[in-house]
Design an enzyme around this catalytic site. Structure first.
Site, short mmCIF file in Angstrom:
data_model
loop_
_atom_site.label_atom_id
_atom_site.label_comp_id
_atom_site.label_asym_id
_atom_site.label_seq_id
_atom_site.Cartn_x
_atom_site.Cartn_y
_atom_site.Cartn_z
N LYS A 1 0.86 -1.09 0.09
CA LYS A 1 0.17 0.03 0.07
C LYS A 1 0.92 1.44 -0.10
CE LYS A 1 -4.37 -1.64 1.74
NZ LYS A 1 -5.31 -1.91 2.84
N ARG B 1 -3.46 -9.85 5.25
CA ARG B 1 -3.87 -9.70 4.07
C ARG B 1 -2.86 -9.46 3.17
NH1 ARG B 1 -6.32 -6.66 0.16
NH2 ARG B 1 -8.15 -7.92 -1.03
#
Ligand code: 9MG
Length: 264
Positions: free
Chosen positions: A208, A242
């Site tokens: 991210k 995740r």
């Protein structure tokens, strides 16, 4: 939890597993690699949740995820999670073999709470400020840790009132969903406190922007930073990570665990 985005436009792997239709041969090969590298959950999503992403129709989402869930179910003995906020997709995914609902909108879409409840499946409730389109415009909190924690507890209360049991709920602070780097760091440092609520906590930071902001790296060079962050989250007690890069994350986790706790 391994990420399987069946989308043309996800921020990191868009197009890899979808080109006009799901690319099942690629999905199965990738899933096999993830499972042998140590993943136990496969998270299948048909709608990109990257900042600025637009929504897709229900039939398009179904066409993307259902054939993939069916193929994974037939081939592997793994927990399949459906990354969706859409009631019809939750229902059909459960019927096709999904065993977990991962909803970045925390069952707030019309009919989602009822649909998820009907499936009897566990649900991951994630915090997001704003919508996927606008969330990074100007995120703002009075106190991000207190606000996100209180928001998640309100979603827990709503789920319990609707008929879910506490054992069905997983919490996620939603890294990158309506948060600046400062917000993400504060939430990360608060993970142990969120975990103390007794609910399993899911952490998703893989590749991210926050990893890019910390390291100064573009998406394709964020694997080490992501694995490191995941390992730290696990050391705080996160139950589910995740990730895009399962093998690298596993290595980071076992090295950290062994060196911090010694040989068991
Ligand atoms: C779908 N998706 C993208 N990022 C995510 C995150 O951080 N958590 C969860 N639960 N889902 C995510």
């Amino acid at each position: 939890m391994a990420i399987l985005n069946i989308t043309p436009d996800s921020f990191s792997d868009g197009g890899t597993f979808y080109k006009g239709e799901p690319r099942l041969d690629r999905v199965l090969k990738y899933a096999e690699g993830c499972l042998s590298a140590g993943s136990s959950i496969l998270d299948v999503g048909g709608e990109s949740s990257r900042p600025g992403a637009s929504t897709i129709s229900i039939s398009e989402e179904l066409d993307r995820v259902i054939p993939v869930i069916e193929a994974l179910r037939e081939r592997f003995d793994a927990v399949i999670s459906v990354d969706s906020s859409t009631p019809e997709v939750m229902r059909e995914s459960a019927a096709a073999g999904a065993r977990l609902i991962n909803d970045v909108r925390s069952l707030q879409r019309l009919g989602a709470m009822e649909a998820a409840l009907e499936t009897g499946l566990p649900v991951c409730l994630m915090h997001m400020q704003g919508t996927a389109k606008t969330m990074q415009d100007q995120p703002s909190y009075k106190d991000v840790v207190i606000d996100v924690h209180a928001w998640l507890m309100r979603r827990v209360d709503a789920c319990l009132a609707a008929g879910f049991t506490a054992k069905q709920l997983v919490l996620d602070p939603g890294f990158g969903f309506g948060k600046t780097l400062e917000h993400n760091v504060a939430l990360f440092q608060d993970l142990a406190q969120l975990i103390q609520t007794g609910y399993p906590v899911l952490v998703g930071v893989s590749r991210k922007t926050m990893i890019g902001e910390i390291t100064g790296r573009p998406i394709e060079q964020r694997i080490i930073g992501s694995a490191m962050a995941a390992a730290i989250a696990a050391s705080h007690g996160a139950a589910i990570l995740r990730v895009h890069d399962v093998a690298e994350t596993r290595d980071a986790m076992i090295v950290m665990q062994t060196l911090m706790q010694g040989m068991q």
